[in-house]
Design a protein around this motif. Structure first.
Motif, short mmCIF file in Angstrom:
data_model
loop_
_atom_site.label_atom_id
_atom_site.label_comp_id
_atom_site.label_asym_id
_atom_site.label_seq_id
_atom_site.Cartn_x
_atom_site.Cartn_y
_atom_site.Cartn_z
N LEU A 1 5.91 5.86 -9.16
CA LEU A 1 5.52 4.52 -9.62
C LEU A 1 4.30 4.02 -8.87
O LEU A 1 3.36 3.48 -9.47
N LEU A 2 4.27 4.22 -7.55
CA LEU A 2 3.17 3.71 -6.73
C LEU A 2 1.87 4.46 -6.96
O LEU A 2 0.79 3.94 -6.68
N ARG A 3 1.96 5.67 -7.49
CA ARG A 3 0.75 6.44 -7.78
C ARG A 3 0.35 6.38 -9.25
O ARG A 3 -0.72 6.87 -9.61
N GLY A 4 1.20 5.79 -10.10
CA GLY A 4 0.90 5.74 -11.52
C GLY A 4 1.00 7.10 -12.17
O GLY A 4 0.34 7.36 -13.18
N ASN A 5 1.83 7.97 -11.60
CA ASN A 5 1.99 9.33 -12.13
C ASN A 5 3.10 9.38 -13.18
O ASN A 5 4.00 8.54 -13.20
N GLY A 6 3.05 10.38 -14.02
CA GLY A 6 4.12 10.61 -14.96
C GLY A 6 4.19 9.54 -16.04
O GLY A 6 3.19 8.92 -16.41
N THR B 1 11.32 9.95 -4.87
CA THR B 1 10.42 10.57 -5.85
C THR B 1 10.00 9.56 -6.91
O THR B 1 8.82 9.45 -7.25
N ARG B 2 10.95 8.79 -7.42
CA ARG B 2 10.63 7.83 -8.48
C ARG B 2 9.77 6.68 -7.97
O ARG B 2 8.84 6.25 -8.65
N PRO C 1 -2.63 -4.49 -7.01
CA PRO C 1 -2.16 -5.54 -6.10
C PRO C 1 -0.80 -5.22 -5.48
O PRO C 1 -0.56 -5.56 -4.32
N VAL C 2 0.08 -4.58 -6.24
CA VAL C 2 1.38 -4.22 -5.67
C VAL C 2 1.19 -3.26 -4.50
O VAL C 2 1.81 -3.42 -3.43
N ARG C 3 0.35 -2.28 -4.65
CA ARG C 3 0.06 -1.35 -3.55
C ARG C 3 -0.55 -2.07 -2.36
O ARG C 3 -0.18 -1.83 -1.21
N SER C 4 -1.50 -2.96 -2.62
CA SER C 4 -2.16 -3.68 -1.53
C SER C 4 -1.16 -4.54 -0.76
O SER C 4 -1.19 -4.60 0.47
N ILE C 5 -0.28 -5.21 -1.49
CA ILE C 5 0.73 -6.05 -0.84
C ILE C 5 1.71 -5.19 -0.04
O ILE C 5 2.11 -5.54 1.06
N LEU C 6 2.08 -4.04 -0.59
CA LEU C 6 2.96 -3.12 0.12
C LEU C 6 2.31 -2.64 1.41
O LEU C 6 2.93 -2.64 2.48
N PHE C 7 1.03 -2.24 1.35
CA PHE C 7 0.34 -1.75 2.53
C PHE C 7 0.30 -2.83 3.62
O PHE C 7 0.51 -2.57 4.80
N ALA C 8 0.02 -4.06 3.20
CA ALA C 8 -0.08 -5.16 4.16
C ALA C 8 1.28 -5.50 4.77
O ALA C 8 1.36 -6.00 5.90
N SER C 9 2.36 -5.24 4.04
CA SER C 9 3.69 -5.61 4.52
C SER C 9 4.18 -4.71 5.66
O SER C 9 5.05 -5.11 6.43
N GLY C 10 3.63 -3.50 5.74
CA GLY C 10 4.09 -2.56 6.77
C GLY C 10 5.34 -1.80 6.38
O GLY C 10 5.85 -0.98 7.15
N LEU C 11 5.87 -2.05 5.16
CA LEU C 11 7.05 -1.33 4.71
C LEU C 11 6.71 0.13 4.41
O LEU C 11 5.60 0.43 3.97
N THR C 12 7.66 1.01 4.60
CA THR C 12 7.47 2.42 4.27
C THR C 12 8.15 2.74 2.95
O THR C 12 8.88 1.92 2.37
N LEU C 13 7.92 3.95 2.48
CA LEU C 13 8.58 4.39 1.26
C LEU C 13 10.10 4.37 1.44
O LEU C 13 10.83 3.97 0.53
#
Length: 296
Positions: free
Chosen positions: A70-75, A65-66, A41-53
């Protein structure tokens, strides 16, 4: 309407995330079920917001990088402080997110002391869900729990998944409440959380056979109880192989004994469509049960 936590299967490479409207790489396959419960849901809300990294970097104070990891669930599983910074940048409620983050931290085998230390780093202000959210969840809680119990077998697991569902719904409440069918939106959300944890057959359909032994009132003192149990196992196996809507209606009506006139409100379908789905489910079950009978 697509529920908030559904994430696109195909995404561009991570280096294109800086371009407005483009999505980062898919969630890592190593992310657990509870981790995905808040990350999707955090990713979906971010995508809908139009905000960039870059926007998130500026608002959160953390490196690109961090934030990308976080957004990819890596590391490593992210600390609460950086997770908090991202959700605050997106304007999301903190209390449901902290519960979801904590559950995922336990799933990631983080020590209780580490979890407590992370939480203490961030002051938490009192926060209440919207009144409409509270009213809605109180209305559907019993039906949702009965449905979840049919797949997850215990009251504890069922209540836990329903609580998880309601926290995700709180995160997505603005989108859900503004949509055409809140009940359908919420039902799809519950269903996704239940199926993520339900035991499955090899073909991916939910395996309901064990539910027989948690719901059936059949004892050894009943003549022919082994035959009855065998028939129930076949019936529950067939129910688990129904198409989604037919499965849901059949589970609520026949396994949970939910009043048929209330099922349409629970699943977010009109009474007429729900009646038709129930009719088709019974016909499909008859076909599946005939196919299961050994040929003479």
């Amino acid at each position: 309407m697509t529920p908030c936590p559904d994430d696109a299967e195909q995404s561009p490479p991570p280096d294109t995330f800086g371009k407005r409207g483009r999505k980062p790489a898919p969630i890592s396959e190593t992310a657990g079920v509870s981790h995905r419960a808040w990350l999707e849901p955090v990713r979906s809300i971010l995508f809908a917001s139009g905000l960039t990294l870059n926007d998130l970097v500026d608002r959160s104070g953390y490196s690109k990088t961090r934030i990308s990891e976080l957004l990819r669930g890596n590391g490593y599983y992210p600390a609460w402080e950086i997770t908090f910074s991202v959700i605050r940048a997106l304007g999301l409620p903190v209390q449901p997110m902290r519960r979801l983050w904590t559950a995922a931290a336990r799933e990631a085998r983080k020590e209780p002391d580490w979890i407590s230390h992370c939480i203490r780093q961030v002051a938490l202000q009192p926060e209440s869900p919207p009144l409409a959210h509270r009213a809605f969840t109180e209305d559907v809680a019993d039906a949702y729990t009965a449905y979840a119990r049919a797949f997850l077998l215990t009251d504890h697991r069922a209540r836990w998944v329903v609580a998880e569902t309601f926290d995700i719904l709180w995160l997505c409440w603005s989108d859900a409440a503004a949509g055409e069918n809140l009940r359908r939106y919420a039902w799809h959300l519950l269903r996704s959380r239940v199926m993520a944890r339900a035991h499955s057959n090899e073909d991916g359909t939910p395996d309901l056979r064990a539910t027989v032994f948690s719901t059936a009132e059949v004892h050894e003192s009943v003549p022919g109880h082994l035959v009855v149990l065998s028939e129930l196992v076949d019936l529950f196996d067939a129910i688990g192989r129904l198409p989604d809507d037919q499965l849901d209606v059949a589970v609520l009506r026949y396994l949970c004994d939910w009043p048929s006139k209330e099922i349409s409100d629970v699943v977010g379908l009109s009474p007429a469509i729900t009646h038709a789905v129930d009719h088709h489910a019974r016909a499909t079950l008859e076909h599946l049960l005939r196919a299961l009978k050994p040929r003479e």
